[in-house]
Structures are given as structure tokens and as C-alpha cells.
Design a protein around this motif. Structure first.
Motif, short mmCIF file in Angstrom:
data_model
loop_
_atom_site.label_atom_id
_atom_site.label_comp_id
_atom_site.label_asym_id
_atom_site.label_seq_id
_atom_site.Cartn_x
_atom_site.Cartn_y
_atom_site.Cartn_z
N VAL A 519 -17.01 15.09 -16.32
CA VAL A 519 -17.52 13.97 -17.11
C VAL A 519 -18.36 13.11 -16.19
CG1 VAL A 519 -16.92 11.90 -18.41
CG2 VAL A 519 -15.59 13.99 -18.72
N TRP A 520 -19.57 12.76 -16.64
CA TRP A 520 -20.49 12.01 -15.79
C TRP A 520 -20.53 10.55 -16.18
CZ3 TRP A 520 -21.52 14.87 -11.78
CH2 TRP A 520 -21.56 16.25 -11.92
N THR A 521 -21.31 9.79 -15.46
CA THR A 521 -21.42 8.36 -15.72
C THR A 521 -21.79 8.10 -17.18
OG1 THR A 521 -22.59 6.34 -15.05
CG2 THR A 521 -23.84 8.37 -14.98
N GLN A 522 -21.22 7.04 -17.73
CA GLN A 522 -21.40 6.67 -19.13
C GLN A 522 -21.00 7.80 -20.08
OE1 GLN A 522 -25.57 5.41 -19.07
NE2 GLN A 522 -24.93 3.27 -18.87
N ASN A 523 -19.98 8.57 -19.65
CA ASN A 523 -19.39 9.64 -20.45
C ASN A 523 -20.39 10.73 -20.84
OD1 ASN A 523 -16.86 8.37 -20.41
ND2 ASN A 523 -17.32 7.18 -22.25
N ALA A 524 -21.43 10.90 -20.06
CA ALA A 524 -22.43 11.94 -20.35
C ALA A 524 -21.85 13.31 -20.04
CB ALA A 524 -23.69 11.69 -19.53
N LYS A 525 -22.32 14.31 -20.78
CA LYS A 525 -21.86 15.68 -20.57
C LYS A 525 -22.85 16.49 -19.73
CE LYS A 525 -18.07 15.26 -22.90
NZ LYS A 525 -16.76 15.30 -22.21
N LEU A 526 -24.08 15.99 -19.63
CA LEU A 526 -25.09 16.68 -18.84
C LEU A 526 -25.17 16.09 -17.44
CD1 LEU A 526 -27.96 17.03 -21.46
CD2 LEU A 526 -26.27 18.75 -20.80
N VAL A 527 -25.48 16.94 -16.47
CA VAL A 527 -25.57 16.48 -15.08
C VAL A 527 -26.72 15.48 -14.96
CG1 VAL A 527 -25.92 17.20 -12.69
CG2 VAL A 527 -24.72 18.70 -14.28
N PRO A 528 -26.47 14.29 -14.40
CA PRO A 528 -27.56 13.32 -14.21
C PRO A 528 -28.64 13.89 -13.30
CG PRO A 528 -25.40 12.31 -13.83
CD PRO A 528 -25.18 13.78 -13.91
N VAL A 529 -29.84 13.41 -13.49
CA VAL A 529 -30.98 13.83 -12.68
C VAL A 529 -31.34 12.71 -11.72
CG1 VAL A 529 -33.39 14.56 -12.69
CG2 VAL A 529 -31.84 15.33 -14.50
N SER A 530 -31.45 13.04 -10.46
CA SER A 530 -31.83 12.06 -9.44
C SER A 530 -32.74 12.74 -8.43
CB SER A 530 -30.59 11.46 -8.76
OG SER A 530 -30.96 10.44 -7.86
N VAL A 531 -34.03 12.71 -8.72
CA VAL A 531 -35.02 13.32 -7.84
C VAL A 531 -36.19 12.38 -7.70
CG1 VAL A 531 -34.38 15.69 -8.43
CG2 VAL A 531 -36.10 14.52 -9.79
N CYS A 532 -36.90 12.50 -6.60
CA CYS A 532 -38.10 11.68 -6.39
C CYS A 532 -39.27 12.26 -7.18
CB CYS A 532 -38.45 11.61 -4.90
SG CYS A 532 -39.90 10.60 -4.54
N SER A 533 -39.35 13.59 -7.22
CA SER A 533 -40.40 14.28 -7.98
C SER A 533 -39.76 15.40 -8.77
CB SER A 533 -41.47 14.85 -7.04
OG SER A 533 -42.08 13.83 -6.28
N ASP A 534 -40.28 15.65 -9.98
CA ASP A 534 -39.76 16.73 -10.79
C ASP A 534 -39.99 18.07 -10.10
OD1 ASP A 534 -38.94 14.99 -12.76
OD2 ASP A 534 -40.85 15.08 -13.84
N SER A 535 -39.15 19.03 -10.45
CA SER A 535 -39.25 20.35 -9.83
C SER A 535 -40.60 20.99 -10.14
CB SER A 535 -38.12 21.25 -10.34
OG SER A 535 -36.86 20.77 -9.93
N CYS A 536 -41.10 21.70 -9.16
CA CYS A 536 -42.36 22.44 -9.34
C CYS A 536 -42.04 23.78 -9.98
CB CYS A 536 -43.06 22.65 -8.00
SG CYS A 536 -43.74 21.14 -7.28
N PRO A 537 -42.65 24.08 -11.13
CA PRO A 537 -42.35 25.34 -11.82
C PRO A 537 -42.93 26.52 -11.06
CG PRO A 537 -44.17 24.22 -12.90
CD PRO A 537 -43.68 23.28 -11.83
N PRO A 538 -42.49 27.74 -11.40
CA PRO A 538 -43.11 28.93 -10.80
C PRO A 538 -44.61 28.93 -11.06
CG PRO A 538 -41.08 29.52 -11.95
CD PRO A 538 -41.35 28.08 -12.27
N GLY A 539 -45.33 29.41 -10.09
CA GLY A 539 -46.78 29.38 -10.17
C GLY A 539 -47.40 28.22 -9.43
N THR A 540 -46.56 27.33 -8.90
CA THR A 540 -47.04 26.18 -8.14
C THR A 540 -46.26 26.08 -6.84
OG1 THR A 540 -45.46 24.64 -9.17
CG2 THR A 540 -47.60 24.92 -10.26
N ARG A 541 -46.74 25.24 -5.96
CA ARG A 541 -46.04 24.98 -4.70
C ARG A 541 -45.98 23.48 -4.46
NH1 ARG A 541 -49.42 23.41 -0.62
NH2 ARG A 541 -51.66 23.79 -0.90
N LYS A 542 -45.04 23.09 -3.60
CA LYS A 542 -44.87 21.68 -3.29
C LYS A 542 -45.82 21.24 -2.19
CE LYS A 542 -40.40 21.63 -2.46
NZ LYS A 542 -39.02 21.13 -2.27
#
Length: 871
Positions: A519-542
Motif C-alpha cells: 500500500v502506497w502513500t495516500q492508500n494508492a495501489k500503484l507504485v508512485p513515480v519519482s523521476v527527474c525525466s520520463d523514461s526514454c522509449p525504445p528507439g531513443t537514447r538518453k
């Protein structure tokens, strides 16, 4: 755990040492005497025995400030803020001693005693009572009695936290007295150079910090904030966490430190740092006392929605869970010492009679009883509580049944078990020193250093089956439960074990988590997201943003010919030369193979034209054969004409070798067949041209030149010219023949199958020889173009050679610049064009006369006897 000391107390401890040194008096000459300085220190709990164990616990967590005038000895330290946890630790130690004294297998016939002191959470007092345990409280010791007496205790249990343990272990090191802590976790205490006699039954924070970093990485949090207590515990633990986090690709947006006694302004700066941050995960390396202060500030500023990741210092502390603002921490996840069970220990802790019979200071036991049951013993007048409300009177017969407070809370059973294991470790070391069997015959008090060496090598199992041993750094194997704060319907908090961390396992199996039960903060069921930048999808690089941490990046599409098939790829991988990227740049696909095939329109058209040319040539040959006795056929050297038609048919057919998938034989055949057939063709035309020229020279008086250009000579001329080309082709095939290749450079997304010429010299020698013969033929035909002939063949040969040369001159730049299969198409077009030029220019007029104007197909007309106008 965290320490409770501050710098003013350290300064006071140093001042005491300076005063002792300054006020020391020289002993009378000839008399060696050791004298104790200051008043004696007496234990709060004591019991005699064959072997005495020491204990240092903080029965009080603070003390009253004293006014020092530096003119007289300071008054004794007045301890305040009773700490029920220390009483629980003491009960665990007494339980272990009682169990050993009643055992027939461990130290049989030996009784263990104890001396337990209250350090009041003070480093200075902790050092003082440690020296009292080492040296006793005797006023003086003369040379006769020995200044260097054996230690009063063989080992010491304690302290409760890291900073006091560091000071105490430093003092006890030279005496080689083992010190076993149950709750001091600072990684710095693993330094055996500084703390040679220190052991602990709780894992080092080095393991915990790494485990916390792996926990953060497990949930994909790469952009987090960090808060720590500003002491040895927090600073060392957070330093290891940051080091491991960097290795795992985790970045800290902020890292702040505070201590509960800091000015309020400093705590407000910490709050502002958190409010202005973007990270939603907070890693808290704090004690429950510091976290209590911080959580209340969070509630005051209405800061919610943060995912807390906690250390063992607070993650299962029931005190924090009962704080009014504990909802701020709902969903928190962290590490706690692995749960443990010791049969009978819980019941023993809740039985306060052993404390009352253990020689405990009566005033402290009274204070303990009154705080435990919230009552007051009669002291003449009714007493009032701090809130002004009168308290009920203590009878001394109060019962713990139904009582709920920190003392009755046994959630720290794992820590109580650590105290229990520490006492057993000393007992097993003594058992090994004396070599006990059914009884311990030799009860001579051993030297502490001997016990120290045996504790290093001790290895045993508790009655619950738990194996206990110390590594070379005096630490135990790290095992942690992963705890999740889950709110219950009544608003309270349940500490749910959702995983395990075991440092003794391989790296890929150390962390085990049941994600479905979290169980996450505020009773959330999904894992919270804490990143500076969103993930780069396949086909791209950081691509890291300039001036920012590596966790802040832009996603850049892979270049042509490169792919990335993983999320958050740092680089793009080059495709194999025979593969090319798809539109998404996340997969290499087989390149399209291109060559001039019979199935495509261009190949079909060229094949049709080639076959058409062959058919037309065959028709012309048939016409010439059908009318071979007519003057026009006989006048044009029928033998060379038929040979020319045969070579033209071969020229049309050899163009077919250029169509289709290149192979070794087709590559060699197409160029050599083309070269030889064209030379054969040009040789025939050249022969006809020479015959025309010589025929008119033969009409001159006394000229016998035609005898040198009869049919045998003509055949020899054709064979000679063709033999030279055949010789060139043979050398070409022997030395460096053409071969099939995959052209990967002309088109990035295609593979062109083509024939490499092998030797460029051979290729251009073949073409050059054809060009040389064509030029010679053109010059001779041009010279004979105006000869008086009613049907001047030289004129037609001139036109045919003009077309032939024009085609092949334009062929060269077109051949060099045409890409892929169009190169082959250009070469076929040149062959077919030049062949049709020869066929039409030389044979079309003759066929027209034969078929359409047979009246002109007469010998007289061919000999120029009849005017063409009259005809």
C-alpha cells in the motif's frame, strides 16, 4: 540508532579531563599510589556471581543542565525523561543471565552476575561508568595491591546508540574488554583499528544503506530526496546510501540534515527544501525522536503525498505510529531488523519483579513504577501531574494487564533478541575458555583479552535455532524485514512485512518483495513515480542535460542505422551492415535485396527487346539465306553478312546474362561474352568496310589489291581481331575475374546485388579494344562514304558506326553515375541500342530492296550500268 549528544556536553567532558589533570597531586616520594578522582559511580542494578557482566543502558534519555562556576566540583548529573526501552533491554539481559545460570549445558556450575549502569544518554557519563566497570570504585590502590588490577567485569552489554558506543569503545579498547552493542548500527564501528574490542548483534548500517538504495532502485525511483539526523548514525548511513545510489543510477535532488535540538529556523529551511522539490520519494535516515518533530511540521504545513522510505531507526516504532500526524507516513516502506522470537522473553520483560529484586536504586524504581502506571506514591501531600490534574495513589500492587504504553509494547522483540544473543556470546566464549563439559572445573577469572579472542571465533545456535557468529569486523550477517505501513479501518497503523533482504545471498537474490501486498502513500495501489525525466522509449537514447544530474536527460532518437531496443538506453547500437532500422528505430530489419530480375517490369521489357532483336536478326538472316543468290546479297559479301548477323544475335542474347541474380558464372560470362561478341561484330563490319574500300581501288589500272582481301583474308581478319579480345578476356578471367558482391553503400536501406569487375584494367581494356575497333571502322567507313556506288554500303556502315560510337560514348558517364540495378540496365540498353543500330543501318536497306523493290536487285544496277533515274 541515533545518538542524543550535542557539542556542549562534549565540551563539558573535555573540561572534566583537563581539571583532573590540572588538580592531580604528586604522590609522596617512594610511594606509588593510584587514586580515584571524583565521586564513585554505583550501578543501578547489581548481582554477585562467579563472573560479572557489565551493562550500560540509557534508563533516562536526557539530563538537567547544571550551572558551573568552575570554583567547586560540579554537582552529580540529574537524569530526566525516563526511557522505558532501556528497561526492556535490561530485562532481556537479565533473562539471558537467568537462563544461563539455570542451564546444565552452558557454563554448568558457574553463576553469572551483573552490574548495570544508567548512562542518561550522555556520552560523558557513558565513558565514566565504562571506566567504573573496568576499574571499580575503590578509593586508592597502592603498589602492594596493584594499580593494574583485573577488570571488574569480563564484558559489557551496550550502548543503545552509535555515538555513545564510539566513545565508550574507544575508552575500553586499551583494556581489551569486549563490548557488545545491540542497537549501535553506524558503519564506522566496524573499524577494528579504532574499536578493536567492539562487537554488535545488529547489522551495520553499511548493509542497511545499500539495501535501502536497492529498495529505491527496485521501484524505479531515480529522483529522490534525503533527510538524515545530523550525527554519526545519520551522516555515515546517508553517506553509504548516496555512494550506492550513485552506482545504481539514483540521483538526490536534495540531502538535508538536522538534529532535534537545532533552532527552529533550521528545521524550517529543511521544510522549504522539501516544499520546493519535485521528487516525491523521501529517504529518511532518522531516529523516531527526530522524525516525530519532522512529521508534526509536515502536518502543520499540510505536506502530504510523499512516499517515505525509512531506516530501522523508526520504521517499526510504535511511538511514531501513535503520533497524531502519523497519517503523513501512511504507505511508508523501509527496513527493520528481521523479526525474532525467544520463548519466554516477552513474559519475562512484562514481569517487573526481577527489576525490583535486582538491587535497583529505590528512587529510580519508584520513578519507573510511577511512570509505568501513571500514579504517585504517598508523600505527605497529594501530588499533581504536569497538567495540573491530581494523580491516583500508587499501591505497589498494580497489574500490567490491560496496560498499553511503550513498556508493554514488544514490537522491538528483534532488538531484545540482540541483547539476549550478546549475553549468550559471552557465555559461550567463557564455556570455550574453561573447556566446560558436564561442569566447569576451572573457574579462575580469565583475562578479558582471552575472552575477546574467543568471542571473535564463537559460533553457536540459540534455542530457537538461530545461528550466531561475528565476522572479522565484529558484525553479524545482515538480514532485514521490509516493512510497509498500512492503515487499518480504525485509523491505526499496521506494520506489514512485505519482503526480505538477506545480505548473505547472491546479489541478484538478496532483495525479495511481494509487490501485490503493498500500500502506497495516500492508500494508492500503484507504485508512485519519482523521476527527474520520463523514461526514454525504445528507439531513443538518453542525453544528459548540461549542468544537471545524470538522472535529468533528454530523449534523442537514434540515428539512421542505429537502434535501441531497451527503455532508457544510454547508447544506440549499430545495425549489422545487412540490416537497417525500422521506423521506430527499435529493431534492425533485413535490408531489401535489389537486382535486375526477370519478374520486374524493367527486366521484362529489356528481355522482350533482347528477344525481339534476336528474332529480327534471325528474320534478316533467313531473308539473306532465302535470297543469297541475288545480286544485292552477293555484292555485300554474304559470308561476312551471315557472320555479322550471327554475332548480332549473340549480342542480343548476351544482354540476357545481365538480368537475374548475379552469380559467379553469370558475372564472368556477361562481361566476357559481351566483349567477345561485340568484337566479332565490329570485326565483321570492319571487314566489310575494308572490302568496300579495296573494291574501288581494284578498278584502277594494273591493280591487283583484291587478291589480298579475298574471303580467306577476310576470315583471317575477323579471327585475328576476335582472338585479341579473347586473349584479353582470358587474362582477365585468370588474373582477377568478375565476381558477385553485395553493395551496401549506394543505398543505406537496400542491398544491391551486382558484379564487381574484379580487375578494372581488364574491364576497361575490353571496352577500350571495342572502342578502338569501332573508331577504326568509323574512320574507314567515313573515307568510303562518297565512293561512286549506286548502293553505297560504306555510307550505311558510317551511320551504324556513328550510332554505335555515340551510344558507347554516352554509356560511360551514364554507367558510372547510375545507382544499383540501373547500372545494369544502362549497360543492357547500350548493348541493345548499338546492336539495333548495326542491324537497322546495315541490313534494313538491303531487306527493303529485297522484299519491296526486287526490280532493283539486279547485277547491272549493282554494277552501276543503269541509271537509277531511268530505273
Amino acid at each position: 540508532m541515533l545518538s542524543t549528544h550535542r557539542w556542549p556536553e562534549q565540551g563539558w567532558a573535555m573540561l572534566q579531563l583537563v581539571l583532573v589533570a590540572a588538580l592531580s597531586k604528586a604522590e609522596p616520594e617512594g610511594l606509588v599510589m593510584c587514586r580515584r578522582r571524583g565521586g564513585p559511580e554505583y550501578p543501578q542494578l547489581a548481582k554477585d556471581g562467579d563472573i560479572i557482566l557489565g551493562g550500560i543502558f540509557s534508563f533516562h534519555s536526557s539530563w538537567q543542565n547544571r550551572e558551573l562556576n568552575y570554583t567547586q566540583s560540579p554537582p552529580p548529573l540529574q537524569c530526566t525523561s525516563l526511557n522505558f526501552r532501556a528497561f526492556q533491554f535490561t530485562q532481556a539481559m537479565l533473562f539471558a543471565i537467568e537462563e544461563i545460570n539455570n542451564s546444565t549445558s552452558l557454563l554448568p556450575g558457574v553463576s553469572l552476575g551483573y552490574k548495570i549502569y544508567d548512562s542518561c544518554g550522555s556520552i560523558a557519563r557513558g565513558v565514566r561508568v565504562a571506566l567504573a566497570l573496568a576499574n571499580g570504585n575503590q578509593e586508592t590502590a597502592t603498589e602492594g595491591s596493584g594499580c593494574s588490577r583485573p577488570a571488574q567485569v569480563q564484558a559489557i552489554m551496550g550502548e543503545d546508540s552509535s555515538s555513545p558506543s564510539m566513545a565508550t569503545a574507544t575508552v575500553l579498547g586499551p583494556f581489551h574488554i569486549p563490548m557488545i552493542s545491540h542497537f549501535a548500527t553506524c558503519g564506522c564501528l566496524s573499524d577494528k583499528v579504532k574499536y578493536p574490542s567492539f562487537f554488535r548483534t545488529i547489522p551495520s548500517d553499511r548493509y542497511q544503506s545499500r539495501a535501502l538504495a536497492q529498495l529505491v532502485k527496485h521501484f524505479g525511483w531515480t529522483w529522490v530526496g534525503a533527510i538524515r539526523t545530523n550525527d554519526d548514525y545519520g551522516n555515515n548511513g546517508m553517506a553509504t546510501f548516496i555512494e550506492t545510489a550513485e552506482q545504481l543510477g539514483i540521483c538526490l535532488e536534495y540531502s538535508v540534515a538536522f538534529f532535534r535540538t537545532d533552532p527552529e529556523e533550521k528545521l524550517q529551511r529543511v521544510i522549504e527544501s522539501i516544499k520546493t522539490s519535485k521528487s516525491k520519494v523521501i529517504v529518511a535516515f532518522l531516529s523516531f525522536l527526530d522524525l516525530d518533530l519532522l512529521v508534526r511540521q509536515f502536518a502543520l504545513h499540510n505536506l502530504t503525498g510523499y512516499q517515505w522510505v525509512g531506516s530501522e531507526g523508526w520504521i517499526i516504532d510504535s511511538y511514531i505510529a501513535r503520533v497524531d500526524a502519523h497519517h503523513v507516513l501512511n504507505g511508508a516502506i523501509g527496513l527493520s531488523i528481521a523479526k525474532a522470537h525467544v520463548t519466554g522473553l516477552g513474559e519475562f520483560i512484562l514481569d517487573v519483579r526481577p527489576l525490583n529484586s535486582a538491587g535497583i536504586d529505590s528512587s529510580m524504581f519508584t520513578e519507573f513504577w510511577e511512570a509505568l502506571f501513571d500514579c504517585r506514591f504517598r508523600q505527605g501531600e497529594s501530588s499533581e501531574s504536569e497538567t495540573g490534574q491530581s494523580q491516583r495513589e500508587c499501591t505497589g500492587r498494580e497489574n500490567l494487564s490491560g496496560l498499553q504504553n511503550i513498556f508493554t509494547d514488544l514490537s522491538l522483540m528483534a532488538i531484545f533478541n540482540n541483547v539476549y544473543k550478546g549475553v549468550l556470546a559471552v557465555a559461550h566464549a567463557l564455556h570455550n575458555v574453561w573447556g566446560c563439559g558436564e561442569t566447569c572445573g576451572n573457574k579462575t577469572q580469565p583475562d578479558p583479552q582471552t575472552i575477546l579472542e574467543h568471542i571473535k571465533n564463537v559460533r553457536f545456535k540459540t534455542k530457537e535455532g538461530e545461528e550466531v557468529y561475528f565476522n572479522e569486523k565484529g558484525d553479524v550477517t545482515a538480514k532485514y524485514d521490509i516493512i510497509n505501513w498500512q492503515p487499518k479501518e480504525d485509523g491505526s497503523v499496521e506494520f506489514v512485512t512485505v519482503g526480505l533482504y538477506d545480505a548473505s545471498l547472491p546479489a541478484d537474490r538478496q532483495l525479495t518483495i511481494n509487490n501485490s501486498s503493498l500500500v502506497w502513500t495516500q492508500n494508492a495501489k500503484l507504485v508512485p513515480v519519482s523521476v527527474c525525466s520520463d523514461s526514454c522509449p525504445p528507439g531513443t537514447r538518453k542525453a544528459v542535460q548540461k549542468g544537471r544530474p545524470v538522472c535529468c536527460y533528454d530523449c534523442i532518437q537514434c540515428a539512421e542505422g542505429e537502434i535501441s531496443n531497451n527503455t532508457d538506453s544510454v547508447t544506440c547500437d549499430q545495425c549489422h551492415p545487412e540490416f537497417w532500422t525500422n521506423k521506430k528505430r527499435d529493431m534492425c530489419e533485413k535490408k531489401e535485396i535489389e537486382f535486375l530480375s526477370y519478374e520486374e517490369i524493367m527486366g521484362v521489357l529489356l528481355t522482350a527487346v533482347s528477344l525481339l532483336g534476336t528474332c529480327l536478326t534471325s528474320i534478316v538472316a533467313f531473308i539473306f539465306f532465302r535470297y543469297k543468290k541475288t545480286p544485292i546479297v552477293r555484292a555485300n559479301n554474304s559470308e561476312l553478312s551471315f557472320l555479322l548477323l550471327f554475332s548480332l544475335a549473340l549480342c542480343f542474347l548476351c544482354s540476357l546474362t545481365f538480368i537475374g541474380r548475379p552469380s559467379e558464372w553469370s558475372c564472368m560470362l556477361r562481361h566476357t561474352a559481351f566483349g567477345i561478341t561485340f568484337v566479332l561484330c565490329i570485326s565483321c563490319v570492319l571487314g566489310k568496310t575494308i572490302v568496300v574500300l579495296m573494291a574501288f581501288r581494284a578498278t584502277l589500272p594494273a591493280s591487283n589489291v583484291m587478291k589480298w582481301f579475298g574471303p580467306p583474308q577476310q576470315r583471317l581478319t575477323v579471327v585475328s581481331f576476335t582472338f585479341v579480345q579473347a586473349l584479353i578476356c582470358t587474362l582477365w578471367l585468370v588474373l582477377s575475374p568478375p565476381f558477385p558482391i553485395k553493395n551496401l553503400t549506394t543505398y543505406k536501406e537496400k542491398i544491391i546485388l551486382e558484379c564487381d569487375v574484379g580487375s578494372a584494367i581488364g574491364f576497361w581494356a575490353v571496352l577500350g579494344y571495342i572502342g578502338l575497333l569501332s573508331l577504326l571502322c568509323f574512320v574507314l567507313a567515313f573515307l568510303a562514304r562518297k565512293l561512286p556506288d549506286n548502293f553505297n554500303e560504306a555510307k550505311f556502315i558510317t551511320f551504324s558506326m556513328l550510332i554505335f560510337c555515340a551510344v558507347w560514348i554516352t554509356f560511360i558517364p551514364a554507367y558510372v553515375s547510375s545507382p544499383g540495378k540501373f547500372t545494369v540496365a544502362v549497360e543492357i540498353f547500350a548493348i541493345l541500342s548499338s546492336s539495333f543500330g548495326l542491324l537497322f543501318c546495315i541490313f534494313a536497306p538491303k531487306c527493303y530492296i529485297i522484299l519491296m523493290k526486287p526490280e532493283k536487285n539486279t547485277k547491272k544496277l549493282m554494277m552501276g550500268k543503269i541509271s537509277t533515274k531511268s530505273a
